[in-house]
Design a protein around this motif. Structure first.
Motif, PDB file in Angstrom:
ATOM      1  N   LEU A 118      72.312  54.547  28.940  1.00  0.00           N
ATOM      2  CA  LEU A 118      72.977  54.077  27.729  1.00  0.00           C
ATOM      3  C   LEU A 118      74.436  54.517  27.750  1.00  0.00           C
ATOM      4  O   LEU A 118      74.733  55.675  28.056  1.00  0.00           O
ATOM      5  N   LYS A 140      74.136  49.173  26.222  1.00  0.00           N
ATOM      6  CA  LYS A 140      74.289  49.846  24.939  1.00  0.00           C
ATOM      7  C   LYS A 140      73.017  49.660  24.128  1.00  0.00           C
ATOM      8  O   LYS A 140      72.103  48.921  24.520  1.00  0.00           O
ATOM      9  N   ILE A 141      72.948  50.325  22.991  1.00  0.00           N
ATOM     10  CA  ILE A 141      71.804  50.175  22.105  1.00  0.00           C
ATOM     11  C   ILE A 141      71.795  48.766  21.528  1.00  0.00           C
ATOM     12  O   ILE A 141      72.826  48.268  21.055  1.00  0.00           O
ATOM     13  N   ILE A 172      72.816  59.190  29.580  1.00  0.00           N
ATOM     14  CA  ILE A 172      73.654  58.737  28.468  1.00  0.00           C
ATOM     15  C   ILE A 172      75.088  59.172  28.734  1.00  0.00           C
ATOM     16  O   ILE A 172      75.345  60.337  29.058  1.00  0.00           O
ATOM     17  N   VAL A 181      68.464  57.190  20.127  1.00  0.00           N
ATOM     18  CA  VAL A 181      68.909  58.046  21.229  1.00  0.00           C
ATOM     19  C   VAL A 181      67.905  59.162  21.472  1.00  0.00           C
ATOM     20  O   VAL A 181      67.575  59.489  22.619  1.00  0.00           O
TER      21      VAL A 181
END
Length: 387
Positions: A301, A332-333, A273, A356
Motif C-alpha cells: 500500500l 492505494k486503499i 506500506i 491499514v
C-alpha cells in the motif's frame, strides 16, 4: 539497492566504543527501547537471553537442559567442530560487508539445541548499538539438531536519540532432519542507521524453518535477502515480513528459497506500506526437485504522494512436475472500502486506520502474547504517525 552504497570507512570500529559491564547500567529509557524491540530483561517466559552492546556481550544465560547459548567467539574456542558450520551457509566473499565481518568480528551469538530437545519458551537475543557512528559487525550461528524445536526472538536496535551507525549481521542457520526453528526478527532502528543483514539457511529432511521479519520504524537503509536451501525431502521454509517505510527510509528486502528436496515446500508472504519511503520487495523461488510446492505473495500500500514500492516476484522451475505460484499487488486503499466503513459510522480517518490495521495484521506463529500485543501497538502508532 541505493544508487550509491555506504562507505565503510565512515564508521568507527565498535571496539573503540565503551559498553556497560552489565544490564544494570542501562538507563530506564534504554530498557524501554529494548522492550519496544521485543526484549524482556526480566526474562519472563524466556528460555535464554543474549545481549550484545557495541562489541561487548553484557548478558548471556540459558536455562533449559539441552540448550546451549554462548558468545560466538567463545563457542569457536570451545568447539573445534564448529568450523564445519562457520562460513558454510554464507560465503565470506559475498560482498564488502561480509568481508569486513570476516576480518574484524565484533562477536555475535551461538545457539544450539541438542537432538530431540523441544525448548518451550523462546530464546531472546539483542544486538544493540549504543554509541554514535560505529559499525557493529556480528556473526551468528544457530543449530537445531535432529528432532529439536526452538523459537528465537531477535531484537536489533539503537540507543535513544542516536543519530548514525551501521549494523552488519551475518547469520547462518542449520535445521537438521525433523527439527523446527522459528526465527522472529524485530528491527527498531533510528532514522540515519544503515543495516546489512546477510543470512543463509540449510534445512534437512522433514525440517522446517519459519522466519518472521518486522520493521515498523524509520531507518536510513535496510538491505537484506536471506537465502534458504531445502536440501532434504519434505523440508519446509516460510518467510513472513511486515514493513512500514516512512519518508526518508529505504528498504530493499526479500527472500530466496532453493527447493532441492523432493516434496519440499516454501512460502514467501510480505505486507508493505510506504508513507513516503521506498520499498523494494523481492521474492525468488527456485524449484529444483520433483513434487515441490511453493507460493509467493507480495501486497503493498502506498499512503503518501512520494512513496515508492517495487514488487519483484520470481518463479524459476527446473522440472515439469512442480507447483509454483505468485501474486503481487501494489496500490492505494480502495475508495469503496473507505466508503463502506464510513457508511457504518466511521469517519474517513477511522476507516483508513481500520483498513491499514487489518492489512498489517499478520499473526505470527508461536509469538508470545505480550510481544504480539507490543507489535500490534507499534503498528497502530506507526499508522497514526503516517496519517
Amino acid at each position: 539497492m541505493p544508487e550509491k552504497d555506504i562507505d565503510l570507512s565512515r564508521f568507527r570500529s565498535a571496539k573503540e566504543a565503551p559498553a556497560p559491564h552489565d544490564l544494570g547500567e542501562l538507563t530506564a529509557e534504554e530498557v524501554e527501547r529494548l522492550q519496544e524491540t521485543g526484549i524482556d530483561l526480566r526474562e519472563k517466559g524466556r528460555s535464554g537471553t543474549f545481549v550484545q552492546t557495541n562489541c561487548s556481550v553484557v548478558h548471556c544465560t540459558a536455562r533449559p537442559k539441552g540448550l546451549e547459548l554462548l558468545p560466538v567467539t567463545e563457542a569457536l574456542k570451545r568447539y573445534s567442530w564448529l568450523e564445519d558450520y562457520w562460513w558454510k551457509a554464507v560465503s565470506p566473499e559475498a560482498d564488502e560487508f561480509v568481508k569486513a565481518t570476516d576480518v574484524d568480528l565484533d562477536n555475535g551469538y551461538f545457539i544450539r539445541v541438542l537432538p530431540g530437545e523441544k525448548v518451550v519458551y523462546p530464546v531472546q537475543t539483542c544486538l544493540y548499538i549504543r554509541e554514535e557512528n560505529i559499525a557493529q559487525k556480528v556473526h551468528n550461528i544457530i543449530i537445531a539438531e535432529e528432532g529439536a524445536e526452538l523459537h528465537v526472538i531477535t531484537g536489533c536496535t539503537t540507543a535513544p536519540h542516536l543519530v548514525s551507525g551501521l549494523h552488519i549481521g551475518v547469520s547462518e542457520f542449520y535445521v537438521k532432519a525433523g527439527a523446527k526453528l522459528v526465527f522472529t526478527m524485530i528491527h527498531n532502528w533510528s532514522e540515519n542507521i544503515h543495516v546489512r543483514p546477510r543470512t543463509g539457511i540449510f534445512v534437512e529432511e522433514g525440517g522446517s524453518f519459519l522466519s518472521n521479519y518486522i520493521s515498523l520504524r524509520p531507518v536510513k537503509s535496510i538491505q537484506t535477502y536471506p537465502t534458504a536451501r531445502l536440501r532434504g525431502p519434505g523440508a519446509l521454509a516460510r518467510f513472513n515480513s511486515v514493513i512500514v517505510s516512512p519518508a526518508g527510509s529505504f528498504h530493499d528486502v526479500g527472500s530466496r528459497v532453493y527447493l532441492s528436496g523432493e516434496g519440499s515446500r516454501a512460502e514467501i508472504v510480505s505486507r508493505t506500506i510506504s508513507y513516503g519511503g521506498t520499498i523494494v520487495a523481492r521474492g525468488h523461488l527456485i524449484g529444483q526437485a520433483p513434487e515441490i510446492k511453493a507460493h509467493l505473495e507480495c501486497q503493498g500500500l502506498i499512503l503518501a504522494e512520494n512513496g515508492v514500492i517495487r514488487a519483484i516476484p520470481e518463479l524459476e522451475a527446473h522440472l515439469p512436475n512442480v507447483d509454483m505460484s505468485h501474486e503481487a499487488a501494489v496500490g492505494k486503499i480502495a475508495q469503496e472500502e473507505i466508503e463502506y466503513l464510513m457508511a457504518r459510522g466511521l469517519d474517513e480517518d477511522e476507516a483508513t486506520s481500520t483498513i491499514v490495521r487489518g492489512f498489517l495484521n499478520v499473526k505470527i506463529e508461536g509469538l508470545p502474547m505480550d510481544l504480539q500485543a507490543e507489535i500490534d501497538r507499534a503498528i497502530e502508532e506507526c499508522q497514526r504517525e503516517g496519517m
